[in-house]
Design a protein around this motif. Structure first.
Motif, PDB file in Angstrom:
ATOM      1  N   ASN A  66      30.745  -9.715   7.704  1.00 28.82           N
ATOM      2  CA  ASN A  66      30.293  -8.425   7.157  1.00 28.82           C
ATOM      3  C   ASN A  66      30.020  -8.519   5.662  1.00 28.82           C
ATOM      4  N   ASP A  67      30.896  -9.184   4.911  1.00 26.50           N
ATOM      5  CA  ASP A  67      30.670  -9.343   3.478  1.00 26.50           C
ATOM      6  C   ASP A  67      29.414 -10.165   3.205  1.00 26.50           C
ATOM      7  N   ASN A  68      29.249 -11.254   3.951  1.00 23.74           N
ATOM      8  CA  ASN A  68      28.108 -12.141   3.730  1.00 23.74           C
ATOM      9  C   ASN A  68      26.783 -11.479   4.060  1.00 23.74           C
ATOM     10  N   ASN A  69      26.791 -10.479   4.941  1.00 25.28           N
ATOM     11  CA  ASN A  69      25.549  -9.844   5.367  1.00 25.28           C
ATOM     12  C   ASN A  69      25.407  -8.412   4.868  1.00 25.28           C
ATOM     13  N   ALA A  70      26.203  -8.017   3.879  1.00 20.36           N
ATOM     14  CA  ALA A  70      26.129  -6.657   3.344  1.00 20.36           C
ATOM     15  C   ALA A  70      24.739  -6.356   2.791  1.00 20.36           C
ATOM     16  N   TYR A  71      24.070  -7.354   2.247  1.00 23.46           N
ATOM     17  CA  TYR A  71      22.739  -7.148   1.684  1.00 23.46           C
ATOM     18  C   TYR A  71      21.710  -6.805   2.758  1.00 23.46           C
ATOM     19  N   ARG A  72      22.041  -7.030   4.037  1.00 25.35           N
ATOM     20  CA  ARG A  72      21.133  -6.752   5.146  1.00 25.35           C
ATOM     21  C   ARG A  72      21.428  -5.418   5.834  1.00 25.35           C
ATOM     22  N   ARG A  73      22.339  -4.627   5.271  1.00 31.04           N
ATOM     23  CA  ARG A  73      22.650  -3.317   5.850  1.00 31.04           C
ATOM     24  C   ARG A  73      21.959  -2.238   5.028  1.00 31.04           C
ATOM     25  N   ALA A  74      21.182  -1.419   5.731  1.00 29.13           N
ATOM     26  CA  ALA A  74      20.484  -0.322   5.062  1.00 29.13           C
ATOM     27  C   ALA A  74      21.484   0.747   4.635  1.00 29.13           C
ATOM     28  N   GLY A  75      21.159   1.439   3.553  1.00 24.21           N
ATOM     29  CA  GLY A  75      22.002   2.523   3.079  1.00 24.21           C
ATOM     30  C   GLY A  75      21.960   3.717   4.025  1.00 24.21           C
ATOM     31  N   GLU A  76      22.919   4.595   3.866  1.00 22.78           N
ATOM     32  CA  GLU A  76      23.000   5.806   4.677  1.00 22.78           C
ATOM     33  C   GLU A  76      21.962   6.825   4.203  1.00 22.78           C
ATOM     34  N   MET A  77      21.414   7.572   5.161  1.00 23.47           N
ATOM     35  CA  MET A  77      20.494   8.663   4.831  1.00 23.47           C
ATOM     36  C   MET A  77      21.178   9.983   5.164  1.00 23.47           C
ATOM     37  N   PRO A  78      21.167  10.937   4.245  1.00 28.97           N
ATOM     38  CA  PRO A  78      21.672  12.264   4.597  1.00 28.97           C
ATOM     39  C   PRO A  78      20.791  12.855   5.706  1.00 28.97           C
ATOM     40  N   PRO A  79      21.339  13.692   6.572  1.00 29.98           N
ATOM     41  CA  PRO A  79      20.565  14.224   7.701  1.00 29.98           C
ATOM     42  C   PRO A  79      19.228  14.870   7.307  1.00 29.98           C
ATOM     43  N   ALA A  80      19.209  15.646   6.232  1.00 30.01           N
ATOM     44  CA  ALA A  80      17.950  16.294   5.831  1.00 30.01           C
ATOM     45  C   ALA A  80      16.904  15.259   5.422  1.00 30.01           C
ATOM     46  N   HIS A  81      17.325  14.218   4.717  1.00 31.49           N
ATOM     47  CA  HIS A  81      16.390  13.173   4.290  1.00 31.49           C
ATOM     48  C   HIS A  81      15.954  12.309   5.470  1.00 31.49           C
ATOM     49  N   ALA A  82      16.854  12.089   6.426  1.00 38.78           N
ATOM     50  CA  ALA A  82      16.496  11.353   7.644  1.00 38.78           C
ATOM     51  C   ALA A  82      15.433  12.124   8.427  1.00 38.78           C
ATOM     52  N   ALA A  83      15.550  13.451   8.462  1.00 38.30           N
ATOM     53  CA  ALA A  83      14.550  14.276   9.144  1.00 38.30           C
ATOM     54  C   ALA A  83      13.205  14.179   8.433  1.00 38.30           C
ATOM     55  N   ASP A  84      13.217  14.197   7.109  1.00 37.12           N
ATOM     56  CA  ASP A  84      11.967  14.044   6.341  1.00 37.12           C
ATOM     57  C   ASP A  84      11.323  12.692   6.648  1.00 37.12           C
ATOM     58  N   ALA A  85      12.129  11.637   6.678  1.00 43.59           N
ATOM     59  CA  ALA A  85      11.614  10.299   6.991  1.00 43.59           C
ATOM     60  C   ALA A  85      11.034  10.265   8.404  1.00 43.59           C
ATOM     61  N   GLY A  86      11.692  10.935   9.333  1.00 48.17           N
ATOM     62  CA  GLY A  86      11.186  11.003  10.709  1.00 48.17           C
ATOM     63  C   GLY A  86       9.821  11.665  10.794  1.00 48.17           C
ATOM     64  N   ARG A  87       9.628  12.725  10.016  1.00 46.00           N
ATOM     65  CA  ARG A  87       8.322  13.399   9.999  1.00 46.00           C
ATOM     66  C   ARG A  87       7.232  12.473   9.443  1.00 46.00           C
ATOM     67  N   GLU A  88       7.551  11.731   8.381  1.00 42.02           N
ATOM     68  CA  GLU A  88       6.565  10.811   7.804  1.00 42.02           C
ATOM     69  C   GLU A  88       6.263   9.655   8.766  1.00 42.02           C
ATOM     70  N   ALA A  89       7.274   9.192   9.458  1.00 38.48           N
ATOM     71  CA  ALA A  89       7.061   8.127  10.458  1.00 38.48           C
ATOM     72  C   ALA A  89       6.123   8.612  11.555  1.00 38.48           C
ATOM     73  N   ALA A  90       6.256   9.867  11.944  1.00 38.99           N
ATOM     74  CA  ALA A  90       5.381  10.439  12.973  1.00 38.99           C
ATOM     75  C   ALA A  90       3.932  10.538  12.481  1.00 38.99           C
ATOM     76  N   ARG A  91       3.713  10.675  11.173  1.00 43.13           N
ATOM     77  CA  ARG A  91       2.363  10.688  10.614  1.00 43.13           C
ATOM     78  C   ARG A  91       1.766   9.280  10.566  1.00 43.13           C
ATOM     79  N   ILE A  92       2.601   8.297  10.274  1.00 41.38           N
ATOM     80  CA  ILE A  92       2.136   6.922  10.107  1.00 41.38           C
ATOM     81  C   ILE A  92       1.864   6.241  11.450  1.00 41.38           C
ATOM     82  N   ARG A  93       2.699   6.515  12.445  1.00 40.05           N
ATOM     83  CA  ARG A  93       2.598   5.811  13.729  1.00 40.05           C
ATOM     84  C   ARG A  93       1.196   5.864  14.345  1.00 40.05           C
ATOM     85  N   PRO A  94       0.539   7.033  14.468  1.00 37.17           N
ATOM     86  CA  PRO A  94      -0.781   7.035  15.102  1.00 37.17           C
ATOM     87  C   PRO A  94      -1.836   6.245  14.314  1.00 37.17           C
TER      88      PRO A  94
END
Length: 196
Positions: A66-94
């Motif tokens: 876990n220590d050796n691979n900490a650089y490969r773990r993404a940071g936490e997203m607050p729920p509101a920001h995760a929802a915003d990211a989800g909306r942008e992903a839905a725009r990019i996917r098509p």
């Protein structure tokens, strides 16, 4: 008479027996006490429990996985920001799906198509300071194949939705994908390559 004269040479037979005893003991599993010795199924190291040197949650991984691979773990997203990211992903996917179906995955074409959605290219100073913009489109990372590095055709995309929320994507001949994630400690939105 000196003290060295009092020491008798060890017979060669005793040395040979000690070496044989040591060599034949290799690979034997020795229980630390009588209770463990009597435990049924304790014939393999894994039956004795996890190694005391492996971090909790690392499974059968190496010590300090876990220590050796900490650089490969993404940071936490607050729920509101995760929802915003989800909306942008839905725009990019098509957009990426259309490009993939048209077999157009070079970074310049992908960048142009995504800029039409209203994003601005991210600008970064030489010292790493972000100067503005949110979109980064790059070529694919090189990978080791056979006896050298190769860079596959395609593009990788990072959209910084908030300081703690990203959309990442890739588009290449075989497939494409769009995901949301928090930023990585050393590489921002892009997942870092394995270091070792």
């Amino acid at each position: 008479m000196s003290t060295s004269m009092l020491v008798r040479p060890i017979p060669l037979v005793a040395v040979a027996l000690a070496v044989v005893a040591t060599l034949t003991a290799c690979g034997d599993l020795h229980a630390p006490d009588a209770t463990a010795r009597a435990t049924p199924g304790a014939s393999s190291p894994s039956a004795l429990g996890a190694s005391p040197y492996v971090e909790p949650g690392a499974g059968d991984g190496a010590p300090h996985h876990n220590d050796n691979n900490a650089y490969r773990r993404a940071g936490e997203m607050p729920p509101a920001h995760a929802a915003d990211a989800g909306r942008e992903a839905a725009r990019i996917r098509p957009v990426l799906e259309r490009l993939w179906e048209q077999r157009e995955w070079d970074p310049a074409t992908v960048r142009t198509a995504l800029l039409r959605l209203g994003y601005e290219e991210e600008r970064i100073a030489k010292d790493g300071t972000r100067l503005g913009g949110t979109l980064t489109v790059q070529g694919m990372s090189s990978r080791w194949k056979d006896d050298g590095y190769v860079t596959p055709e395609g593009a990788r995309v990072a959209l910084r939705v908030h300081d703690d929320a990203c959309v990442t994507a890739f588009l290449q001949k075989s497939n494409f994908d769009v995901r949301t994630n928090g930023p990585y400690p050393e590489t921002g939105c892009f997942e870092p390559p394995y270091g070792h």
